[in-house]
Motif scaffolding. Structure first.
Motif, PDB file in Angstrom:
ATOM      1  N   LYS A 116       0.823  -1.201   0.000  1.00 14.59           N
ATOM      2  CA  LYS A 116       0.000   0.000   0.000  1.00 14.59           C
ATOM      3  C   LYS A 116       0.867   1.265   0.000  1.00 14.59           C
ATOM      4  O   LYS A 116       1.994   1.283   0.492  1.00 14.59           O
ATOM      5  CB  LYS A 116      -0.908   0.025   1.232  1.00 14.59           C
ATOM      6  CG  LYS A 116      -1.974  -1.058   1.236  1.00 14.59           C
ATOM      7  CD  LYS A 116      -2.955  -0.916   0.077  1.00 14.59           C
ATOM      8  CE  LYS A 116      -3.850   0.306   0.202  1.00 14.59           C
ATOM      9  NZ  LYS A 116      -4.833   0.408  -0.910  1.00 14.59           N
ATOM     10  N   ARG A 124      -2.494   8.030  -2.102  1.00 14.83           N
ATOM     11  CA  ARG A 124      -3.503   8.067  -3.149  1.00 14.83           C
ATOM     12  C   ARG A 124      -2.923   8.441  -4.507  1.00 14.83           C
ATOM     13  O   ARG A 124      -2.150   9.378  -4.635  1.00 14.83           O
ATOM     14  CB  ARG A 124      -4.613   9.063  -2.783  1.00 14.83           C
ATOM     15  CG  ARG A 124      -5.434   8.671  -1.557  1.00 14.83           C
ATOM     16  CD  ARG A 124      -6.651   9.574  -1.383  1.00 14.83           C
ATOM     17  NE  ARG A 124      -6.298  10.976  -1.290  1.00 14.83           N
ATOM     18  CZ  ARG A 124      -5.934  11.581  -0.152  1.00 14.83           C
ATOM     19  NH1 ARG A 124      -5.861  10.880   0.974  1.00 14.83           N
ATOM     20  NH2 ARG A 124      -5.645  12.864  -0.146  1.00 14.83           N
ATOM     21  N   GLN A 125      -3.314   7.682  -5.513  1.00 18.28           N
ATOM     22  CA  GLN A 125      -2.968   7.921  -6.912  1.00 18.28           C
ATOM     23  C   GLN A 125      -1.456   8.033  -7.136  1.00 18.28           C
ATOM     24  O   GLN A 125      -0.941   9.093  -7.506  1.00 18.28           O
ATOM     25  CB  GLN A 125      -3.697   9.164  -7.434  1.00 18.28           C
ATOM     26  CG  GLN A 125      -5.210   9.006  -7.448  1.00 18.28           C
ATOM     27  CD  GLN A 125      -5.935  10.123  -8.160  1.00 18.28           C
ATOM     28  OE1 GLN A 125      -5.359  11.128  -8.555  1.00 18.28           O
ATOM     29  NE2 GLN A 125      -7.249   9.955  -8.321  1.00 18.28           N
ATOM     30  N   LEU A 129       2.654  11.356  -5.563  1.00 19.59           N
ATOM     31  CA  LEU A 129       1.230  11.053  -5.390  1.00 19.59           C
ATOM     32  C   LEU A 129       0.381  12.181  -5.969  1.00 19.59           C
ATOM     33  O   LEU A 129       0.476  13.331  -5.523  1.00 19.59           O
ATOM     34  CB  LEU A 129       0.915  10.855  -3.912  1.00 19.59           C
ATOM     35  CG  LEU A 129       1.775   9.801  -3.196  1.00 19.59           C
ATOM     36  CD1 LEU A 129       1.562   9.855  -1.686  1.00 19.59           C
ATOM     37  CD2 LEU A 129       1.475   8.406  -3.740  1.00 19.59           C
ATOM     38  N   ASP A 160      -2.542  13.380  -3.296  1.00 17.28           N
ATOM     39  CA  ASP A 160      -2.116  13.278  -1.907  1.00 17.28           C
ATOM     40  C   ASP A 160      -1.074  14.370  -1.636  1.00 17.28           C
ATOM     41  O   ASP A 160      -0.781  15.192  -2.503  1.00 17.28           O
ATOM     42  CB  ASP A 160      -1.559  11.889  -1.597  1.00 17.28           C
ATOM     43  CG  ASP A 160      -2.023  11.384  -0.230  1.00 17.28           C
ATOM     44  OD1 ASP A 160      -2.133  12.222   0.696  1.00 17.28           O
ATOM     45  OD2 ASP A 160      -2.263  10.174  -0.081  1.00 17.28           O
ATOM     46  N   SER A 170       3.211   0.972 -10.282  1.00 17.89           N
ATOM     47  CA  SER A 170       2.151   1.454  -9.400  1.00 17.89           C
ATOM     48  C   SER A 170       0.796   1.169 -10.019  1.00 17.89           C
ATOM     49  O   SER A 170       0.624   1.249 -11.239  1.00 17.89           O
ATOM     50  CB  SER A 170       2.304   2.960  -9.150  1.00 17.89           C
ATOM     51  OG  SER A 170       2.167   3.690 -10.363  1.00 17.89           O
ATOM     52  N   GLU A 207      -4.078   2.289  -5.207  1.00 15.51           N
ATOM     53  CA  GLU A 207      -3.227   2.922  -4.189  1.00 15.51           C
ATOM     54  C   GLU A 207      -2.187   1.939  -3.649  1.00 15.51           C
ATOM     55  O   GLU A 207      -2.002   1.787  -2.438  1.00 15.51           O
ATOM     56  CB  GLU A 207      -4.092   3.486  -3.047  1.00 15.51           C
ATOM     57  CG  GLU A 207      -5.099   4.517  -3.527  1.00 15.51           C
ATOM     58  CD  GLU A 207      -6.028   5.024  -2.434  1.00 15.51           C
ATOM     59  OE1 GLU A 207      -5.846   4.615  -1.267  1.00 15.51           O
ATOM     60  OE2 GLU A 207      -6.928   5.824  -2.741  1.00 15.51           O
ATOM     61  N   ASN A 208      -1.506   1.269  -4.586  1.00 13.22           N
ATOM     62  CA  ASN A 208      -0.444   0.353  -4.167  1.00 13.22           C
ATOM     63  C   ASN A 208       0.611   0.224  -5.254  1.00 13.22           C
ATOM     64  O   ASN A 208       0.457   0.748  -6.371  1.00 13.22           O
ATOM     65  CB  ASN A 208      -1.013  -1.024  -3.783  1.00 13.22           C
ATOM     66  CG  ASN A 208      -1.698  -1.746  -4.920  1.00 13.22           C
ATOM     67  OD1 ASN A 208      -1.368  -1.582  -6.089  1.00 13.22           O
ATOM     68  ND2 ASN A 208      -2.684  -2.576  -4.587  1.00 13.22           N
TER      69      ASN A 208
END
Length: 334
Positions: A30, A33-34, A51, A54, A320, A325-326
């Motif tokens: 994880k 975000r994005q 990110l 984020d 990614s 989101e990982n």
């Protein structure tokens, strides 16, 4: 005896020449975000993830197999962190922020903020580096130009007017020229860095050029085109497309290993309601043998594989999954 020896050598050489990369999954991890991009650090100890939605970029420890830190640049509340770049000779890491048109320089390996640099553009994305000229180049998605920035002063020296929505960049000819990819106008353009004059252009109707990588001799480039689901082999001497390979929907980031194996992340088909939402099916990672321009390996990633990088030692692959989101980490062997 001599014939047996020669036959053995020939068999060994043929076996080496046809050895293909094998991938073994290490794990899925994880992150924020994005995750728009992933980059291995020069020592291959970390994976960095800018990110988009984020507050900065995450630092993943390869040894610990987890995100160990979030770095929040100035204006982090505005989010929009798109692309990163390591410059080992400067012990530096740069990250771009679209929403402010800034790039931020950090020291490496301690990731201490050194300075904020304005690109004087709008919606800044990709960053390229010329060691010969000590220049940074940043593509500006909305202002349709590329900022040429002097490293020592951090000043924008000039802006090169490009096709609509420039993205991928690559310095060539000792930093005297630069290749720029236009996403919205399907152009591959070559510019004189000092004068800003456009020297050559290839236009593909409806094309959506995203990322460019080059072999070590700078004789061939490889370019991803999201609209036509294609990877182009591009001859730098003639400045023309020589071959192409169709891959999965919406190819994004590409990386070249050992001047032969081209790794491709393809996001998958767009959501019919909105391309920014989850794709109806997962994306794919594919490997192209550039000797034949054939896909030799293809496997499913997560939802919208976007960023992709091969470690400098050629032992690890990371990509990614934008909507999940990982990130996923693989071992590469031959």
């Amino acid at each position: 005896m001599k014939k047996i020896l020669l036959a053995g050598i020939f068999t060994l050489i043929m076996g080496m020449s046809f050895a293909q990369p094998t991938l073994t999954k290490i794990g899925t991890y994880k992150c924020g975000r994005q995750p728009k991009q992933v980059l291995f650090s020069p020592d291959n100890k970390y994976v960095i993830m800018p990110l988009l939605e984020d507050t900065g970029f995450d630092i993943f420890s390869v040894a610990d197999k987890k995100v160990i830190k979030r770095i929040t640049p100035p204006n982090s509340e505005k989010e929009g962190f798109a692309e990163g770049l390591f410059i080992p000779e400067k012990n530096a890491f740069f990250v771009s922020q679209m929403t402010t048109a800034n790039i931020y320089e950090y020291s490496y390996p301690d990731f201490k903020l050194r300075r904020t640099i304005s690109t004087d553009g709008n919606w800044s994305k990709f960053i390229a580096w010329s060691s010969e000229k000590q220049l940074l180049a940043v593509s500006n998605w909305i202002s349709n130009d590329v900022s040429i920035i002097d490293y020592s002063t951090g000043k924008c020296l000039r802006k090169l007017k490009t096709g609509a929505a420039p993205r991928g960049l690559y310095f060539i000819n000792n930093g005297n020229q630069i290749v720029s990819l236009s996403f919205d106008s399907g152009k591959i353009e070559k510019f004189d860095v000092d004068t800003g004059k456009r020297l050559d252009v290839v236009s593909i109707e409806n094309g959506a050029m995203r990322h460019i990588v080059m072999n070590s001799q700078h004789t061939k480039a490889y370019i991803s085109d999201m609209y036509y689901r294609s990877i182009y082999e591009f001859d730098m001497a003639t400045f023309k497309i020589t071959r192409k390979t169709q891959v999965f929907n919406n190819p994004n980031t590409i990386d070249l290993l050992n001047d032969r194996w081209l790794f491709v992340s393809s996001r998958g088909p767009n959501n019919k309601e909105d391309y920014t939402k989850r794709s109806p099916v997962n994306g794919k990672i594919q490997i192209i043998d550039t000797a034949t321009m054939k896909v030799i390996h293809s496997f499913e990633g997560g939802n919208q594989p976007t960023g992709l990088d091969v470690s400098d030692d050629g032992k690890l692959l990371c990509f990614s999954n934008f909507q999940d989101e990982n990130i996923e980490l693989y071992q590469i062997s031959f």
